[in-house]
Design a protein around this motif. Sequence first.
Motif, PDB file in Angstrom:
ATOM      1  N   LEU A 166     -38.879 -50.073  -1.444  1.00 19.53           N
ATOM      2  CA  LEU A 166     -39.315 -49.110  -2.468  1.00 19.53           C
ATOM      3  C   LEU A 166     -39.823 -47.812  -1.845  1.00 19.53           C
ATOM      4  N   LYS A 167     -40.301 -47.914  -0.612  1.00 18.20           N
ATOM      5  CA  LYS A 167     -40.985 -46.774  -0.005  1.00 18.20           C
ATOM      6  C   LYS A 167     -40.152 -45.488   0.031  1.00 18.20           C
ATOM      7  N   PRO A 168     -38.829 -45.577   0.361  1.00 18.17           N
ATOM      8  CA  PRO A 168     -38.026 -44.342   0.381  1.00 18.17           C
ATOM      9  C   PRO A 168     -37.980 -43.631  -0.977  1.00 18.17           C
ATOM     10  N   GLN A 180     -31.408 -41.149  -5.348  1.00 20.13           N
ATOM     11  CA  GLN A 180     -30.484 -41.828  -4.436  1.00 20.13           C
ATOM     12  C   GLN A 180     -31.140 -43.080  -3.847  1.00 20.13           C
ATOM     13  N   ALA A 181     -32.412 -42.940  -3.494  1.00 20.44           N
ATOM     14  CA  ALA A 181     -33.150 -44.077  -2.916  1.00 20.44           C
ATOM     15  C   ALA A 181     -33.290 -45.210  -3.933  1.00 20.44           C
ATOM     16  N   GLY A 188     -29.288 -53.007  -3.117  1.00 20.28           N
ATOM     17  CA  GLY A 188     -29.803 -54.083  -2.279  1.00 20.28           C
ATOM     18  C   GLY A 188     -30.489 -55.200  -3.057  1.00 20.28           C
ATOM     19  N   TRP A 189     -31.251 -54.822  -4.089  1.00 20.82           N
ATOM     20  CA  TRP A 189     -32.152 -55.789  -4.727  1.00 20.82           C
ATOM     21  C   TRP A 189     -31.912 -55.983  -6.217  1.00 20.82           C
ATOM     22  N   GLY A 190     -31.035 -55.158  -6.797  1.00 23.81           N
ATOM     23  CA  GLY A 190     -30.824 -55.195  -8.248  1.00 23.81           C
ATOM     24  C   GLY A 190     -30.411 -56.565  -8.761  1.00 23.81           C
TER      25      GLY A 190
END
Length: 296
Positions: A166-168, A180-181, A188-190
């Motif tokens: 999440l950080k980006p 975009q992030a 990746g996680w959806g």
Amino acid sequence: GGMTVRDIEHHLASTIGTDISRETISKIVDEISDEILAWQSRPLEAFYPVIYLDAIVVKVRTEGRVTNRPVYIAMAIDLDGAKHVLGLWLGTGDEGSKYWLSVLTELRNRGVVDVLIVCCDGLTGFGDAIEAVWPQAIVQTCVVHLIRNSIRFTSYKDRRAVAKALKPIYTAPTVDAAAQALDDFEAGWGGSYEAIVDLWRRHWDRFTPFLEFDPAVRKIIYTTNAIESLNYQLRKVTKTRGSFPTDDAVLKIFYLAIDNIGHHRGGELGSHTQGWKQALNAFAVAFPGRIPDTLS
């Protein structure tokens, strides 16, 4: 158990540092009623650069049953970078826009004409109420809340990885890069955590305003360091207590605790905000004509 006069006694003793008789306590608690009323209706500044709205959940005995109730806290940073608690409200937990409108109208009636940024949790009706009372304010969904709520959906073994992924989003240089992030996060996680992606998309328009600022200023908007440290102090007061016997007792003890943190009456928390001058300069550029000229 409930919060007894003895609990209040103990709290006052640790605040004031003396042994006090139970009568005195009861008297202080009665007297403090007027003091709290005066404090809750005291005049405020016409302008605050930032206001944070947050909640702490406490256990209160209501009609013989102990229930979880939120205490809503409004905290502001003034032009000098000093923090102030503007008020406390004990809610039921299902507050909507009508309630928020009444709380914010109360602040406006106490003199607050304009605020640059209001940071809050994404509670229903909050943003609309803020914009109704302070039409020029930017409503900023608190990033700390977004992260915390995201982690709630995450299984224990994925927590660290999800937090890192999440950080980006919230450290992105621009809104486009943040979008975009979020797409990358979804790729990746959806599959496992569609709910987290939904959460961020739902709050997107109220999450992105702070990305317009440089990192020094973002820190002030985004960390609720300010409010987190206050919460920490207030939680210490509630932890040892079990439940509060009355609505009144909650507000009195919180009032005394705030007072204790600031070491003087009036809700100022004393500690100053780091990097404040830089932030104020950035605000002056971002919000031309909004910051009162304090030199006049």
